[in-house]
Design an enzyme around this catalytic site. Structure first.
Site, PDB file in Angstrom:
ATOM      1  N   GLY A  17       0.775  -1.238   0.000  1.00  0.00           N
ATOM      2  CA  GLY A  17       0.000   0.000   0.000  1.00  0.00           C
ATOM      3  C   GLY A  17       0.805   1.285   0.000  1.00  0.00           C
ATOM      4  O   GLY A  17       0.297   2.327   0.409  1.00  0.00           O
ATOM      5  N   HIS A 109       0.376   0.957 -13.526  1.00  0.00           N
ATOM      6  CA  HIS A 109       1.132  -0.250 -13.851  1.00  0.00           C
ATOM      7  C   HIS A 109       2.620   0.115 -13.905  1.00  0.00           C
ATOM      8  O   HIS A 109       2.976   1.146 -14.485  1.00  0.00           O
ATOM      9  CB  HIS A 109       0.657  -0.815 -15.197  1.00  0.00           C
ATOM     10  CG  HIS A 109       1.299  -2.125 -15.503  1.00  0.00           C
ATOM     11  ND1 HIS A 109       0.896  -3.310 -14.922  1.00  0.00           N
ATOM     12  CD2 HIS A 109       2.346  -2.440 -16.299  1.00  0.00           C
ATOM     13  CE1 HIS A 109       1.656  -4.292 -15.353  1.00  0.00           C
ATOM     14  NE2 HIS A 109       2.556  -3.794 -16.196  1.00  0.00           N
TER      15      HIS A 109
HETATM   16  C1  GAR Z   1       3.013  -0.985  -7.650  1.00  0.00           C
HETATM   17  O1  GAR Z   1       4.298  -0.999  -8.199  1.00  0.00           O
HETATM   18  C2  GAR Z   1       1.973  -1.047  -8.744  1.00  0.00           C
HETATM   19  O2  GAR Z   1       2.350  -0.375  -9.904  1.00  0.00           O
HETATM   20  C3  GAR Z   1       1.913  -2.526  -8.994  1.00  0.00           C
HETATM   21  O3  GAR Z   1       1.919  -3.091  -7.705  1.00  0.00           O
HETATM   22  C4  GAR Z   1       2.746  -2.279  -6.872  1.00  0.00           C
HETATM   23  C5  GAR Z   1       2.006  -2.017  -5.581  1.00  0.00           C
HETATM   24  O4  GAR Z   1       2.845  -1.397  -4.661  1.00  0.00           O
HETATM   25  N1  GAR Z   1       0.737  -2.883  -9.734  1.00  0.00           N
HETATM   26  C6  GAR Z   1       0.736  -3.813 -10.661  1.00  0.00           C
HETATM   27  O5  GAR Z   1       1.715  -4.483 -10.942  1.00  0.00           O
HETATM   28  C7  GAR Z   1      -0.602  -3.987 -11.384  1.00  0.00           C
HETATM   29  N2  GAR Z   1      -0.468  -4.811 -12.527  1.00  0.00           N
HETATM   30  P1  GAR Z   1       2.258  -0.722  -3.353  1.00  0.00           P
HETATM   31  O6  GAR Z   1       1.358  -1.763  -2.673  1.00  0.00           O
HETATM   32  O7  GAR Z   1       3.471  -0.422  -2.525  1.00  0.00           O
HETATM   33  O8  GAR Z   1       1.499   0.485  -3.745  1.00  0.00           O
END
Ligand code: GAR
Length: 198
Positions: A17, A109
């Site tokens: 998050g 993404h």
């Molecule tokens: C982020 O890097 C986001 O771009 C990626 O998950 C991570 C979540 O990080 N999303 C994807 O890969 C969607 N296909 P966070 O929980 O620290 O925000």
């Protein structure tokens, strides 16, 4: 009495998050764009604590319950959600939600789509693919969500230079820094541009 439009946002997240944290921080003193709800499919997600610390309600909806439109819709209506923001949310958004929130679901993404997107392409899988490709740049894509993974209209992209010496973790960190820097302001611009409200 004068009234002004409020757009209430639900952030959907499955993991740590950090993007949710940055978005919450960015809109904390904004009166017209309010993070009103955090939704997660993962009862152990770090995002739950982040939301609780900020006094934002959390709905934990496990994978099975996503097949139940009434429940999901009722939660979103109760919180008067006008925009859904995905921040590391790993389930495919069901068609009923795409219809109900047409052009009102945004995703981030961690690559320059259309490269390294699609089913199974999330988090470190994306950065490993980038590393193995030998590409000289990576970056972020912020886009509208349709019924396919990572496929909707692109709103914003930002790149960063990478090189062969960088580890997957270093690429991930460089890209995450861009996510934190740009996601919230792109959301803000989109809400203003479309005149979204709850
Ligand atoms: C982020 O890097 C986001 O771009 C990626 O998950 C991570 C979540 O990080 N999303 C994807 O890969 C969607 N296909 P966070 O929980 O620290 O925000």
């Amino acid at each position: 009495m004068a009234s002004y439009k409020i757009c209430k946002i639900a952030i959907f997240a499955s993991g740590g998050g950090s993007n949710a944290r940055e978005i919450i921080k960015y809109f904390r003193s904004n009166k017209s764009i309010v993070v009103a709800l955090v939704v997660t499919n993962n009862a152990k997600a770090g995002v739950i604590q982040i939301a609780e610390n900020a006094g934002i309600p959390v709905a934990i909806i496990d994978k099975k319950q996503w097949a139940n439109p009434q429940k999901i819709i009722s939660i979103l209506k109760t919180h008067e959600i006008g925009l859904i923001v995905l921040a590391g949310f790993l389930l495919l958004i069901p068609p009923f939600l795409i219809d109900l929130y047409k052009d009102r679901i945004i995703n981030i993404h961690p690559s320059l789509l259309p490269k390294y997107g699609g089913k199974g392409m999330y988090g470190h899988f994306v950065h490993e693919a980038v590393k193995n490709s030998g590409d000289a740049i990576s970056g972020i894509t912020i886009h509208l969500v349709n019924e396919n993974y990572d496929d909707g209209k692109i709103l914003y992209q930002h790149s960063c230079v990478i090189n062969k010496e960088m580890t997957t973790e270093e690429i991930a960190a460089a890209v995450l820094q861009l996510e934190h820097k740009y996601y919230a302001s792109v959301i803000e611009n989109y809400v203003s541009f479309k005149g979204l409200s709850s």
